[in-house]
Design an enzyme around this catalytic site. Structure first.
Site, PDB file in Angstrom:
ATOM      1  N   GLY A  34       0.789  -1.292   0.065  1.00 30.44           N
ATOM      2  CA  GLY A  34      -0.059  -0.124  -0.124  1.00 30.44           C
ATOM      3  C   GLY A  34       1.013   1.360   0.109  1.00 30.44           C
ATOM      4  CB  THR A  78      -2.234   6.828  -2.658  1.00 29.08           C
ATOM      5  OG1 THR A  78      -3.191   5.534  -2.342  1.00 29.08           O
ATOM      6  CG2 THR A  78      -2.094   6.626  -4.042  1.00 29.08           C
ATOM      7  N   GLY A  79      -1.492   7.878  -0.281  1.00 26.96           N
ATOM      8  CA  GLY A  79      -2.237   8.142   1.220  1.00 26.96           C
ATOM      9  C   GLY A  79      -0.990   7.845   2.469  1.00 26.96           C
ATOM     10  CG  ASP A 111      -0.278   0.120  -4.078  1.00 29.99           C
ATOM     11  OD1 ASP A 111      -0.282   0.552  -2.876  1.00 29.99           O
ATOM     12  OD2 ASP A 111      -1.327   0.154  -4.681  1.00 29.99           O
ATOM     13  CE1 TYR A 130     -11.234   0.315   6.211  1.00 28.51           C
ATOM     14  CE2 TYR A 130     -11.864   1.246   8.247  1.00 28.51           C
ATOM     15  CZ  TYR A 130     -10.956   1.212   7.356  1.00 28.51           C
ATOM     16  OH  TYR A 130      -9.670   1.750   7.638  1.00 28.51           O
TER      17      TYR A 130
HETATM   18  P1  NAD Z   1      -5.279   4.953   0.253  1.00 28.45           P
HETATM   19  O1  NAD Z   1      -6.492   4.482  -0.436  1.00 28.45           O
HETATM   20  O2  NAD Z   1      -4.614   6.358  -0.278  1.00 28.45           O
HETATM   21  O3  NAD Z   1      -4.077   3.709   0.407  1.00 28.45           O
HETATM   22  C1  NAD Z   1      -4.418   2.525   0.100  1.00 28.45           C
HETATM   23  C2  NAD Z   1      -3.374   1.826  -0.445  1.00 28.45           C
HETATM   24  O4  NAD Z   1      -3.748   0.341  -0.612  1.00 28.45           O
HETATM   25  C3  NAD Z   1      -3.079   2.331  -2.002  1.00 28.45           C
HETATM   26  O5  NAD Z   1      -1.633   2.658  -2.425  1.00 28.45           O
HETATM   27  C4  NAD Z   1      -3.755   1.229  -2.970  1.00 28.45           C
HETATM   28  O6  NAD Z   1      -3.362   1.089  -4.078  1.00 28.45           O
HETATM   29  C5  NAD Z   1      -3.512  -0.014  -2.072  1.00 28.45           C
HETATM   30  N1  NAD Z   1      -4.508  -1.196  -2.181  1.00 28.45           N
HETATM   31  C6  NAD Z   1      -5.776  -1.043  -2.477  1.00 28.45           C
HETATM   32  N2  NAD Z   1      -6.308  -2.108  -2.679  1.00 28.45           N
HETATM   33  C7  NAD Z   1      -5.392  -3.076  -2.829  1.00 28.45           C
HETATM   34  C8  NAD Z   1      -5.108  -4.417  -3.521  1.00 28.45           C
HETATM   35  N3  NAD Z   1      -6.214  -5.219  -3.898  1.00 28.45           N
HETATM   36  N4  NAD Z   1      -3.708  -4.980  -3.422  1.00 28.45           N
HETATM   37  C9  NAD Z   1      -2.735  -4.119  -3.511  1.00 28.45           C
HETATM   38  N5  NAD Z   1      -2.947  -2.811  -2.773  1.00 28.45           N
HETATM   39  C10 NAD Z   1      -3.956  -2.469  -2.843  1.00 28.45           C
HETATM   40  O7  NAD Z   1      -5.774   5.078   1.852  1.00 28.45           O
HETATM   41  P2  NAD Z   1      -5.218   5.155   3.291  1.00 28.45           P
HETATM   42  O8  NAD Z   1      -6.239   6.163   3.897  1.00 28.45           O
HETATM   43  O9  NAD Z   1      -3.714   5.607   2.945  1.00 28.45           O
HETATM   44  O10 NAD Z   1      -5.267   3.960   3.790  1.00 28.45           O
HETATM   45  C11 NAD Z   1      -4.019   3.197   4.085  1.00 28.45           C
HETATM   46  C12 NAD Z   1      -4.362   2.207   5.451  1.00 28.45           C
HETATM   47  O11 NAD Z   1      -4.956   3.014   6.231  1.00 28.45           O
HETATM   48  C13 NAD Z   1      -5.568   1.220   5.130  1.00 28.45           C
HETATM   49  O12 NAD Z   1      -5.319  -0.101   5.391  1.00 28.45           O
HETATM   50  C14 NAD Z   1      -6.559   2.146   5.697  1.00 28.45           C
HETATM   51  O13 NAD Z   1      -7.740   1.166   5.882  1.00 28.45           O
HETATM   52  C15 NAD Z   1      -6.021   2.648   6.914  1.00 28.45           C
HETATM   53  N6  NAD Z   1      -6.648   3.476   7.474  1.00 28.45           N
HETATM   54  C16 NAD Z   1      -6.951   4.596   7.004  1.00 28.45           C
HETATM   55  C17 NAD Z   1      -7.792   5.653   7.764  1.00 28.45           C
HETATM   56  C18 NAD Z   1      -7.893   7.109   6.950  1.00 28.45           C
HETATM   57  O14 NAD Z   1      -8.780   7.891   7.406  1.00 28.45           O
HETATM   58  N7  NAD Z   1      -7.553   7.364   5.941  1.00 28.45           N
HETATM   59  C19 NAD Z   1      -8.263   5.509   9.024  1.00 28.45           C
HETATM   60  C20 NAD Z   1      -8.047   4.215   9.483  1.00 28.45           C
HETATM   61  C21 NAD Z   1      -7.299   3.408   8.786  1.00 28.45           C
END
Ligand code: NAD
Length: 253
Positions: free
Chosen positions: A8, A11-12, A32, A149
């Site tokens: 992952g 992004t993010g 990713d 989720y």
């Molecule tokens: P994001 O969408 O920016 O990042 C998610 C990443 O996972 C991306 O790089 C995406 O390409 C990758 N990904 C998605 N599906 C995939 C797959 N099938 N195979 C391989 N890679 C895959 O979101 P984020 O907010 O940066 O999330 C990162 C982590 O943080 C996640 O596990 C999310 O559940 C967790 N999280 C986020 C938040 C929030 O508020 N943003 C809160 C709690 C937990």
């Protein structure tokens, strides 16, 4: 310098972790579904196998750490992907890299969520913990998005805590961050939505520290748990949420 792997990282939150690790001069293998050293879909058994093979081929001498960060939220059209990516895409990779991590006394930082304690289906969580992907996927499509989720993130935290003693005996520390609302591509759609946007802004205004989380807030916490400064911390679920969990569940310790 160390050798790390993560998922992952495109992004993010994951991108912030990737940037910090590479800026510190570490070798980093990123998995990713896009923009990665190893492009693999962690929502499928084949993709997880390809990810493991790819990491193992690049890190035969071991890993100093692993951050399985890839995840999807509960609002996606195919909710069956949530247990597959968030739970199986994490635990299968941690288990599959265990020997490489033990070889270097490595550290693992899972990415749970501050929604992990929210009400969900215990059947669903039990299916995840039992490793029954087919059952978890079947239950997920009959549930609302949020408990699908949050249940995936609860199961991750419970799996992590259950594994801690066994992994620690081989020198591998397991910890997790539990992010609160963090501004990333995952949350951008909700903020831009004409119906959901106002609810999101009210929610953010209620956060004790008065702002949304940023990917760097999560990266800072993840890097602390990943590195030697936290060498006696093992099995922690670190809420990185501006005080939201403390406000919601003051007596839960
Ligand atoms: P994001 O969408 O920016 O990042 C998610 C990443 O996972 C991306 O790089 C995406 O390409 C990758 N990904 C998605 N599906 C995939 C797959 N099938 N195979 C391989 N890679 C895959 O979101 P984020 O907010 O940066 O999330 C990162 C982590 O943080 C996640 O596990 C999310 O559940 C967790 N999280 C986020 C938040 C929030 O508020 N943003 C809160 C709690 C937990």
């Amino acid at each position: 310098m160390g050798r790390y792997a993560m998922t992952g990282g495109a992004t993010g939150i994951g991108a912030a972790i990737r940037t910090r690790l590479r800026a510190a001069g570490h070798e980093l293998i990123v998995v990713d579904i896009k923009d990665a050293d190893i492009v693999a879909n962690l929502g499928t058994a084949d993709g997880r196998r390809a990810a493991l093979e790819g990491i193992r081929a690049r890190a035969a001498e071991g890993l100093d750490g692993f951050v399985p960060c890839a995840g999807v939220n509960g609002n996606i059209p195919d909710r069956a992907l949530v247990p597959s990516v968030n739970y199986f895409g994490t635990v299968e990779l941690v288990a599959g890299l265990r020997d490489l991590l033990a070889a270097r006394k490595g550290s693992v930082v899972l990415v749970s969520s501050n929604s992990a304690p929210h009400p969900t289906s215990e059947d669903y969580v039990q299916a995840l913990l039992a490793g029954d992907e087919a059952r978890a996927r079947q239950l997920a499509v009959s549930m609302d998005g949020h408990p699908v989720y949050s249940g995936s993130k609860q199961a991750l935290a419970r799996w992590m805590r259950r594994q801690v003693p066994d992994y620690a005996q081989t020198g591998v520390r397991l910890n997790a961050i539990a992010p609160g609302y963090t501004q990333t591509p995952m949350t951008a759609a909700a903020e831009a939505d004409p119906e959901l946007g106002d609810a999101v802004r009210r929610f953010l205004a209620a956060t004790p520290v008065g702002r949304a989380g940023q990917p760097e807030d999560q990266a800072e916490a993840a890097l602390f748990l990943l590195g030697p400064a936290s060498s006696f911390i093992c099995g922690a679920l670190l809420y990185v949420d501006g005080g939201f969990d403390a406000m919601s569940r003051p007596d839960a310790i």
